[in-house]
Design a protein around this motif. Structure first.
Motif, short mmCIF file in Angstrom:
data_model
loop_
_atom_site.label_atom_id
_atom_site.label_comp_id
_atom_site.label_asym_id
_atom_site.label_seq_id
_atom_site.Cartn_x
_atom_site.Cartn_y
_atom_site.Cartn_z
N THR A 2 0.81 -1.16 0.04
CA THR A 2 0.03 0.11 -0.05
C THR A 2 0.79 1.38 0.00
O THR A 2 1.78 1.38 0.86
N ALA A 3 0.58 2.17 -0.69
CA ALA A 3 1.37 3.36 -0.86
C ALA A 3 1.22 4.33 0.16
O ALA A 3 2.04 4.75 0.61
N VAL A 4 -0.02 4.56 0.41
CA VAL A 4 -0.48 5.40 1.55
C VAL A 4 -1.63 4.57 2.48
O VAL A 4 -2.62 4.27 1.76
N SER A 5 -1.07 4.46 3.68
CA SER A 5 -1.87 3.60 4.45
C SER A 5 -2.40 4.78 5.66
O SER A 5 -1.87 5.50 6.29
N GLN A 6 -3.66 4.30 6.30
CA GLN A 6 -4.26 4.89 7.33
C GLN A 6 -4.76 4.09 8.35
O GLN A 6 -5.45 3.01 7.85
N THR A 7 -4.75 4.32 9.53
CA THR A 7 -5.31 3.57 10.55
C THR A 7 -6.00 4.56 11.67
O THR A 7 -5.35 5.50 11.89
N PRO A 8 -7.29 4.06 12.24
CA PRO A 8 -7.99 2.97 11.67
C PRO A 8 -8.68 3.38 10.45
O PRO A 8 -8.66 4.39 9.97
N LYS A 9 -9.26 2.20 9.93
CA LYS A 9 -10.29 2.45 8.70
C LYS A 9 -11.56 3.12 9.18
O LYS A 9 -12.33 3.76 8.60
N TYR A 10 -12.00 2.57 10.40
CA TYR A 10 -13.35 3.18 11.02
C TYR A 10 -13.04 3.43 12.65
O TYR A 10 -12.34 2.81 13.30
N LEU A 11 -13.63 4.63 12.78
CA LEU A 11 -13.59 4.98 14.11
C LEU A 11 -15.11 5.68 14.72
O LEU A 11 -15.46 6.61 14.06
N VAL A 12 -15.43 4.83 15.67
CA VAL A 12 -16.91 5.00 16.13
C VAL A 12 -16.52 5.68 17.75
O VAL A 12 -15.99 4.72 18.52
N PRO A 107 -6.66 5.11 1.97
CA PRO A 107 -8.22 4.62 2.00
C PRO A 107 -9.21 5.41 2.63
O PRO A 107 -10.32 5.20 2.53
N GLY A 108 -8.72 6.10 3.79
CA GLY A 108 -9.58 7.05 4.32
C GLY A 108 -10.06 6.55 5.73
O GLY A 108 -9.99 5.32 6.03
N THR A 109 -10.38 7.27 6.63
CA THR A 109 -10.66 6.99 8.03
C THR A 109 -12.10 7.42 8.17
O THR A 109 -12.44 8.49 7.98
N ARG A 110 -13.23 6.58 8.55
CA ARG A 110 -14.51 6.98 8.52
C ARG A 110 -14.76 7.10 10.12
O ARG A 110 -14.78 6.12 10.76
N LEU A 111 -14.88 8.46 10.38
CA LEU A 111 -15.13 8.72 11.77
C LEU A 111 -16.60 9.32 11.94
O LEU A 111 -17.22 9.88 11.36
N LEU A 112 -16.98 8.48 13.10
CA LEU A 112 -18.45 8.64 13.49
C LEU A 112 -18.67 9.11 15.05
O LEU A 112 -18.01 8.40 15.61
#
Lengths: 114, 110
Positions: A2-12, A107-112
């Protein structure tokens, strides 16, 4: 790889909490960015770092604090989360600031925030 | 500040029909980039235009940069279901930040 990685993918999380999102790029790029994409898909830049130095801070609330320990990493810490912070946060990188050619997005981090 | 407007916001077409999205800037741009974001995905770079009047093609996609370097368009010929997604233009003025348009969300009826 993966060229650009993000963690976490989901965050609630609950309102008022503090959370961090991490980003790493293995492309050898000098410049990294944080973008916020709201529910209407509008992509807005928040911060830009070039060689670990802050270049852009787009009137983001000071609850948001980016940190770049080295040019391959750009993390985002958010204090006292609010409902309006719910969004997708994208990290991106480009070769350098002057050229600003192709930006490679994570890939983005989806924050709720509840 | 620099504004990049993109229209339409949404476009629904029948598979096989053509599709065009337009991008307009309030200021002259040094370059314009186009990105595609699939549903649930992240923006992916498609192309960069630098020269006034430049036209570039990628298979069924045709990208144009206006003579005044203030507007751009993306045209897709004979859409396919794989073209579904949101298309963003992003303009760069000098050595400043890249400003994204609002995006055009393309949906296709198979």
């Amino acid at each position: 790889d993966t060229a650009v990685s993000q963690t976490p993918k989901y965050l609630v999380t609950q309102m008022g909490n503090d959370k961090s999102i991490k980003c790493e790029q293995n492309l050898g790029h000098d410049t990294m960015y944080w973008y916020k994409q709201d529910s209407k898909k509008f992509l807005k830049i928040m911060f830009s770092y070039n060689n670990k130095e802050l270049i852009i801070n787009e009137t983001v609330p000071n609850r948001f604090s980016p940190k770049s320990p080295d040019k391959a990493h750009l993390n985002l810490h958010i204090n006292s989360l609010e409902l309006g912070d719910s969004a997708v946060y994208f990290c991106a990188s480009s070769q350098d600031w002057a050229q600003q050619e192709t930006q490679y997005f994570g890939p983005g981090t989806r924050l709720l925030v509840l | 500040g620099q504004q990049v407007m993109q229209i339409p916001q949404y476009q629904h077409v029948q598979e096989g029909e053509d599709f065009t999205t337009y991008c307009n800037s309030s200021t002259t741009l040094s370059n314009i980039q186009w990105y595609k974001q699939r549903p649930g995905g992240h923006p992916v770079f498609l192309i960069q235009l630098v020269k006034s009047g430049e036209v570039k093609k990628q298979k069924r996609l045709t990208f144009q940069f206006g003579e005044a370097k203030k507007n751009s368009s993306l045209h897709i010929t004979a859409t396919q279901t794989t073209d579904v997604g949101t298309y963003f233009c992003a303009g760069l003025r000098g050595a400043q930040k890249l400003v994204f348009g609002q995006g055009t969300r393309l949906t296709i009826n198979p």
